[in-house]
Motif scaffolding. Structure first.
Motif, PDB file in Angstrom:
ATOM      1  N   GLU A  28       0.817  -1.223   0.000  1.00 19.11           N
ATOM      2  CA  GLU A  28       0.000   0.000   0.000  1.00 19.11           C
ATOM      3  C   GLU A  28       0.847   1.268   0.000  1.00 19.11           C
ATOM      4  OE1 GLU A  28      -4.186  -1.308   2.139  1.00 19.11           O
ATOM      5  OE2 GLU A  28      -2.572  -0.507   3.387  1.00 19.11           O
ATOM      6  N   VAL A  33       5.132   0.090  -7.104  1.00 18.00           N
ATOM      7  CA  VAL A  33       4.534  -1.163  -6.648  1.00 18.00           C
ATOM      8  C   VAL A  33       4.664  -2.283  -7.681  1.00 18.00           C
ATOM      9  CG1 VAL A  33       2.224  -0.559  -7.453  1.00 18.00           C
ATOM     10  CG2 VAL A  33       2.503  -2.143  -5.508  1.00 18.00           C
ATOM     11  N   ASP A  34       4.694  -1.950  -8.960  1.00 18.45           N
ATOM     12  CA  ASP A  34       4.801  -2.977  -9.991  1.00 18.45           C
ATOM     13  C   ASP A  34       6.167  -3.656  -9.999  1.00 18.45           C
ATOM     14  OD1 ASP A  34       2.245  -2.378 -10.753  1.00 18.45           O
ATOM     15  OD2 ASP A  34       2.782  -1.281 -12.561  1.00 18.45           O
ATOM     16  N   ASN A  60      -2.656  -5.379  -5.632  1.00 14.21           N
ATOM     17  CA  ASN A  60      -2.031  -5.125  -6.930  1.00 14.21           C
ATOM     18  C   ASN A  60      -1.586  -6.458  -7.528  1.00 14.21           C
ATOM     19  OD1 ASN A  60      -0.086  -4.507  -9.053  1.00 14.21           O
ATOM     20  ND2 ASN A  60      -0.139  -2.408  -8.294  1.00 14.21           N
ATOM     21  N   ASN A  62       0.071  -7.119 -10.014  1.00  8.02           N
ATOM     22  CA  ASN A  62       1.397  -7.100 -10.633  1.00  8.02           C
ATOM     23  C   ASN A  62       2.514  -7.425  -9.639  1.00  8.02           C
ATOM     24  OD1 ASN A  62       0.440  -6.393 -13.222  1.00  8.02           O
ATOM     25  ND2 ASN A  62       0.348  -4.232 -12.630  1.00  8.02           N
TER      26      ASN A  62
END
Length: 322
Positions: A28, A33-34, A60, A62
């Motif tokens: 978060e 984040v990917d 996510n 990913n």
């Protein structure tokens, strides 16, 4: 081939109730984040793979999760678990090792990468380790509330110092440390790696592999000594973008989370004295020949004498310089 920009977040967890929260906070609060790859060795009574997989997909899809479950009675301790953890590593550019009771600040990954890059730019060498003891957070066992209020923020670092009254001896081959918050305007060069938080280049996995034969005490001393003699530099960063839950009476920390707790030890059918094996290993590393022919031994880029000049810890003569 190096997977550029990817960050391998390594978590060795032992029956930790905050593992879920740690993974959630990590994702978060990530800016990139990917690029996250989360590796977990979960030593527990039952597997948490489904609940963690569902969490990652929800936050996510990913994000890559690599999860390894170890039945709690099969666990051989934290260093063994962390050695196992890096079998989940797959040439990601960076690694971040944390404990399973960690809370992240916003954009923690951008902060760490920027600090790392700023040091590497001046050194012209990727062998830089960012590490320190993070500030504390509290966890209310009854309500599940996590609180970071009161913890230092901003331009501060943690300096790791020798604990007063700490002595090396024939029976005690390691040095315990304490942390001190100081006002800082730059990253401070240090000599000690905190196993609950370090960020570095993925080269570390091959060059300073985790010794699975250690147990608990001395893990950080060993890692620091070996890293330094293999040419790695340790820095306490000007900003630490995570929080750590420390064990104390006030924290409500459950002794069941300790591998050596009597009830946990009695469940294991092991003929190994983990403490004794680890102590003998540390004596060979620090007091003996340094295990130069072992991948878990000292390096040849720097000498033990150079480590002594930096750290004031003279392992060979079993003394600490004031």
């Amino acid at each position: 081939m190096v997977k550029e920009n990817k960050i391998f977040i390594g978590i060795a967890s032992y029956k930790d109730p905050l593992l879920y929260n740690t993974v959630k906070s990590c994702i978060e609060n990530s800016k990139f984040v990917d690029d996250l790859v989360i590796g977990i060795v979960d030593q527990n009574e039952s597997s948490n793979k489904k609940v963690l997989t569902d969490l990652v997909k929800e936050l996510n899809p990913n994000v890559i999760l690599r999860y390894l479950y170890v039945e709690e009675t099969a666990s051989l301790g934290v260093s063994w678990a962390r050695s196992l953890l890096y079998t989940l590593f797959d040439n990601e550019e960076f690694i971040l090792q944390i404990d399973a009771h960690t809370v992240f600040q916003k954009d923690w990954d951008e902060t760490l990468i920027n600090i790392y890059d700023s040091i590497v730019k001046d050194r012209f060498d990727k062998r830089v380790i960012l590490s320190s003891y993070p500030p504390n957070f509290t966890y209310n066992v009854q309500t599940g509330e996590i609180n970071t209020e009161g913890s230092p923020e901003g331009q501060m670092t943690i300096t790791i110092q020798n604990r007063q009254g700490n002595e090396l001896s024939d029976e005690n081959p390691f040095v315990t440390m304490l942390s001190t918050f100081v006002e800082a305007t730059h990253n401070k060069k240090g000599f000690h790696i905190a196993a609950g938080f370090f960020f570095t280049n993925g080269l570390f996995v091959d060059e300073v592999p985790y010794d699975p034969f250690l147990y608990f005490h001395g893990e950080e001393n060993c890692l620091s000594y070996r890293s330094f003699t293999k040419g790695w530099d340790i820095y306490h960063p000007i900003k630490i973008p995570i929080y750590h839950r420390y064990r104390s009476e006030e924290s409500g920390y459950d002794d069941e989370q300790l591998h050596w707790n009597t009830s946990n030890s009695e469940k294991r059918d092991s003929t190994i004295n983990f403490w004794e094996r680890s102590s003998e290993r540390l004596k060979q590393l620090f007091y003996g020949d340094g295990m130069p022919n072992s991948i878990y031994g000292i390096g040849n880029k720097r000498s033990p004498e150079e480590f002594y000049r930096l750290s004031r810890i003279d392992y060979k003569n079993k003394k600490i310089l004031d």
